[in-house]
Design a protein around this motif. Structure first.
Motif, mmCIF file in Angstrom:
data_model
loop_
_atom_site.group_PDB
_atom_site.id
_atom_site.type_symbol
_atom_site.label_atom_id
_atom_site.label_comp_id
_atom_site.label_asym_id
_atom_site.label_seq_id
_atom_site.Cartn_x
_atom_site.Cartn_y
_atom_site.Cartn_z
ATOM 1 N N CYS A 1 44.869 34.526 41.525
ATOM 2 C CA CYS A 1 44.211 33.244 41.309
ATOM 3 C C CYS A 1 42.949 33.447 40.504
ATOM 4 N N CYS A 2 42.637 32.501 39.608
ATOM 5 C CA CYS A 2 41.392 32.609 38.839
ATOM 6 C C CYS A 2 40.894 31.217 38.465
ATOM 7 N N ALA B 1 43.958 28.610 38.370
ATOM 8 C CA ALA B 1 45.363 28.931 38.122
ATOM 9 C C ALA B 1 45.844 29.825 39.251
ATOM 10 N N THR C 1 49.247 32.139 40.793
ATOM 11 C CA THR C 1 50.597 32.704 40.676
ATOM 12 C C THR C 1 51.539 31.967 41.617
ATOM 13 N N SER D 1 51.967 39.495 37.089
ATOM 14 C CA SER D 1 51.364 38.168 37.186
ATOM 15 C C SER D 1 50.841 37.722 35.830
ATOM 16 N N VAL E 1 48.624 35.402 35.708
ATOM 17 C CA VAL E 1 47.227 35.041 35.979
ATOM 18 C C VAL E 1 46.284 36.140 35.482
#
Length: 370
Positions: A227-228, A236, A238, A308, A310
């Motif tokens: 996540c970011c 965002a 995954t 990922s 992300v």
């Protein structure tokens, strides 16, 4: 006594008390820092395929900002000849090439000063599950960069890797319990004390804890693979719709926490789902090209990799994303184009980086503009 000496000796005032804070990655940068891969017990075939991937990442980011690549002396000429002349190659010895984790976390001050946090580093777990030994060169990287830039360096005994944290630049930090509460990081510190230190050194006010990172992430669940922040109030995540995949439960759990959370400004978070590539596993030919040493993590055929989308890098004018799976690459590219309308999304073949245990975000570290 110079500024670095003063910063090293200072013990009474924290960065937050002095007015420093960590900007978001999507804020303007002055530069990006990387390291050069070479260790044969992590990168196959003497790291030649990985070096080509690192060059592609550096080229893409260099469209957007200055790129520094640190290399060991014995690889200096090789790196200099492979990298474009506009990329700055400097001798900066390391044990491996994960600048996000071994490099500094940069801070800025409203008066225009740049500084850094020098976390403790133990190679993702030390002798209790760490990924290689020794890590002595990695521990010196932050001090060397502070001296190159002539900036303040705030030393903390807290074991934190750069991939374990994401901030929005407006007071909010996201991390995972799997990583920062792992007994192989800070066994003598409880969660409230870790929160206090993160706020003191990064200038954040609120921490959102996700329970776990991506499935079988060898970093013990770094948040930058799951996540970011892509903008204030927006993240965002995954995602997979396959409820038989172990990642589904992890992402669903994270989604529930994120959608129920508010940030430091009181905003509810908007969550954008990015499809998970694969699942991707290590092929026999890929595993056979890696040296087997007792001091590093083995790469076995059939091992699942924590892939990922992300794990991308946000530059000033580009977003550099990993190209990993033809079944999902285009969908992930299109989602990122919608999330970053003012930046060009560049996809780079990144499987060789993933084979080493991370991806594009893991090998980069932004230096914010001041």
């Amino acid at each position: 006594m110079n500024d670095t000496d003063i910063a090293t000796e200072r013990r009474t005032a924290t960065p937050a008390e002095l007015g420093f804070s960590m900007p978001a990655e999507f804020a303007p940068h002055d530069a990006c820092w990387m390291l050069w891969p070479q260790r044969p017990d992590n990168w196959r075939y003497g790291a030649k395929p990985a070096q080509a991937a690192f060059v592609a990442v550096a080229r893409a980011i260099a469209e957007s900002e200055t790129v520094f690549v640190g290399v060991n002396d014995d690889q200096y000429e090789n790196a200099r000849n492979q990298l474009p002349s506009r990329i700055r190659v400097i001798e900066l010895s390391s044990n491996d090439a994960w600048m996000r984790d071994v490099g500094p976390t940069f801070l800025t001050h409203p008066d225009g000063r740049l500084a850094m946090v020098d976390w403790e580093f133990n190679a993702w777990g030390g002798l209790n599950g760490g990924l290689y030994f020794p890590w002595d060169k990695d521990r010196r990287i932050r001090q060397k960069i502070a001296e190159v830039l002539g900036i303040e360096r705030f030393i903390t005994p807290l074991v934190v890797e750069g991939g374990a944290i994401h901030v929005d630049g407006e007071g909010t930090l996201i991390t995972t319990e799997e990583c920062l509460l792992n007994p192989n990081r800070n066994p003598d510190l409880a969660k409230p004390e870790i929160e206090r230190l993160l706020c003191a050194y990064l200038g954040v006010e609120k921490i959102i804890w996700l329970p776990r990172g991506c499935f079988q992430d060898e970093t013990d669940g770094h948040v930058d693979n799951l996540c970011c922040f892509v903008a204030p109030g927006e993240v965002a995540l995954t995602w997979t719709d396959d409820d038989s995949d172990p990642q589904h439960a992890i992402s669903r759990e994270a989604l529930g926490i994120l959608e129920a959370a508010t940030d430091a400004r009181g905003r509810r978070l908007t969550v954008h789902k990015l499809p998970m590539p694969g699942p991707l596993t290590i092929a026999e030919t890929e595993a056979s090209g890696v040296d087997r040493l007792s001091s590093s993590r083995p790469r076995q055929p059939g091992d699942r990799m924590a892939a990922s989308y992300v794990n991308f890098y946000i530059g000033n004018s580009v977003v550099v994303m990993p190209r990993l799976d033809p079944a999902h690459d285009d969908e992930a590219h299109a989602i990122l184009e919608n999330l970053f309308p003012g930046r060009r999304v560049v996809a780079v073949d990144a499987r060789e980086i993933l084979l080493g245990g991370g991806n594009i975000h893991c090998i980069t570290q932004q230096q914010p503009r001041v």
